[in-house]
Design an enzyme around this catalytic site. Structure first.
Site, mmCIF file in Angstrom:
data_model
loop_
_atom_site.group_PDB
_atom_site.id
_atom_site.type_symbol
_atom_site.label_atom_id
_atom_site.label_comp_id
_atom_site.label_asym_id
_atom_site.label_seq_id
_atom_site.Cartn_x
_atom_site.Cartn_y
_atom_site.Cartn_z
ATOM 1 N N LYS A 53 1.067 -1.310 0.324
ATOM 2 C CA LYS A 53 0.067 0.370 -0.204
ATOM 3 C C LYS A 53 0.911 1.432 0.135
ATOM 4 C CE LYS A 53 -3.304 -2.367 2.450
ATOM 5 N NZ LYS A 53 -4.713 -2.734 3.300
ATOM 6 N N GLN A 97 -4.113 -1.067 9.479
ATOM 7 C CA GLN A 97 -4.009 -2.046 9.343
ATOM 8 C C GLN A 97 -5.508 -3.676 10.445
ATOM 9 O OE1 GLN A 97 -3.149 -3.058 5.745
ATOM 10 N NE2 GLN A 97 -3.583 -5.367 6.416
ATOM 11 N N ASP A 120 -11.329 2.338 4.264
ATOM 12 C CA ASP A 120 -11.404 0.862 4.257
ATOM 13 C C ASP A 120 -13.091 0.660 3.866
ATOM 14 O OD1 ASP A 120 -9.883 -0.769 3.729
ATOM 15 O OD2 ASP A 120 -8.849 -0.529 5.719
#
Ligand code: NDP
Length: 285
Positions: A53, A97, A120
């Site tokens: 990422k 994460q 997200d």
């Protein structure tokens, strides 16, 4: 023989488009879009995902960084990090994460993220926006699946879609997106009766289960579009999907492989979401 959708190529195209638009954003507003990642603990798979990422964000021309935090971090410390990023005007996207270290309660952390920066798309406000057709940030993997269907020219409106899997991060948001695109959607799960029979009715079949090669060719309606989200290891330790590609590919109309299908789209859509968040925040300021 099915048309095999090249997710790598589509993801590369999306990332190129994002980089181009990010350069325009930077020129227009005098600052690049900013993506910030909180990585707590030492899960090796998470470290690899976060590095990918980070690289993709660099290539897109984004600002931002990864805060690598010890597994011993407390709930309060992690929440304070999120609050700092919420308050920072240079931050457009915040990604925590998952999974978080043992002892950290994930839900309050995710709910603390400013929905405007929720790249997200896991915040309850983002989920509510998705299901009620309001603007918001959509989870990356489901958004990537929709883009693959679009790139393959699959007609969705009026078609029968079956989504296998009802998780909050994959199954449910894919179902919401297909519904919004006017498919008739059924969500299947581990309690579904006669799953093969249900799958055979699907013009569009989305597999988001997490069971290696579970979906066989004779479960698939001839000519169906098959999107395989699964990421599993087969008996030889090789990466494979939820769909038994060898038996499914001759029956399907279009199909995604694993690897090289949905997988690369997730990061591409994270970049897309960050840029979208940056534009929305800029427009609201
Ligand atoms: P979860 O484990 O959260 O959900 C799995 C779903 O599959 C559940 O709803 C479960 O049903 C259902 N299920 C399990 N067994 C069966 C069965 N035998 N028959 C029917 N349904 C079943 O997984 P995720 O949604 O997080 O992920 C799904 C897959 O997608 C995994 O392989 C994961 O690695 C992959 N993935 C890939 C990504 C990518 O970028 N390509 C990103 C995210 C995930 P129930 O609810 O009843 O338990």
């Amino acid at each position: 023989m099915a048309q095999i959708i090249d997710g790598k190529a589509v993801a590369a195209k999306v990332r190129q488009e994002v980089a181009q638009r990010a350069a325009e954003f930077t020129q227009q507003y005098g600052r690049p879009p900013g993506l910030h990642v909180l990585l707590a603990g030492d899960d090796p798979a998470s470290a690899v995902y976060v590095r990918s990422k980070e690289k993709a964000a660099e290539q897109a021309g984004f600002a931002g960084n990864v805060q690598r935090l010890p597994a011993t971090i407390t709930q309060a410390e992690l929440e304070a990090r999120v609050a700092q990023l919420n308050a920072d005007p240079a931050v457009d996207g915040i990604l925590v994460q998952l999974p978080l270290p043992a002892g950290i309660d994930e839900k309050p952390i995710l709910e603390l993220i400013d929905p405007a920066k929720d790249v997200d798309g896991f915040h309850a406000i983002s989920v509510g926006a998705l299901w009620t057709g309001q603007p918001g940030l959509v989870p990356c993997t489901p958004k990537g699946c929709m883009r693959l269907l679009q790139e393959a020219g699959v007609q969705i409106a009026g078609k029968r879609a079956v989504v296998i899997g009802r998780s909050n991060i994959v199954g449910k948001p894919i179902a919401a997106l297909l519904l919004a695109a006017h498919a008739t959607v059924t969500i299947a799960h581990s309690r579904t009766e006669d799953l093969p029979g249900l799958c055979r009715q699907a013009d569009i079949l989305i597999a988001a289960v997490g069971r290696a090669k579970m979906i066989k060719g004779d479960w698939i309606k001839p000519g169906a579009a098959v999107i395989d989200v699964g990421m599993n290891r087969d008996d030889n330790g090789k990466l494979c999907g939820d769909v038994d590609f060898a038996s499914a590919e001759p029956v399907a109309g279009v199909i995604t492989p694993v690897p090289g299908g949905v997988g690369p789209m997730t990061i591409a859509m994270l970049m897309d979401n960050t840029l979208q968040a940056a534009h929305r925040r800029q427009a609201a300021s």
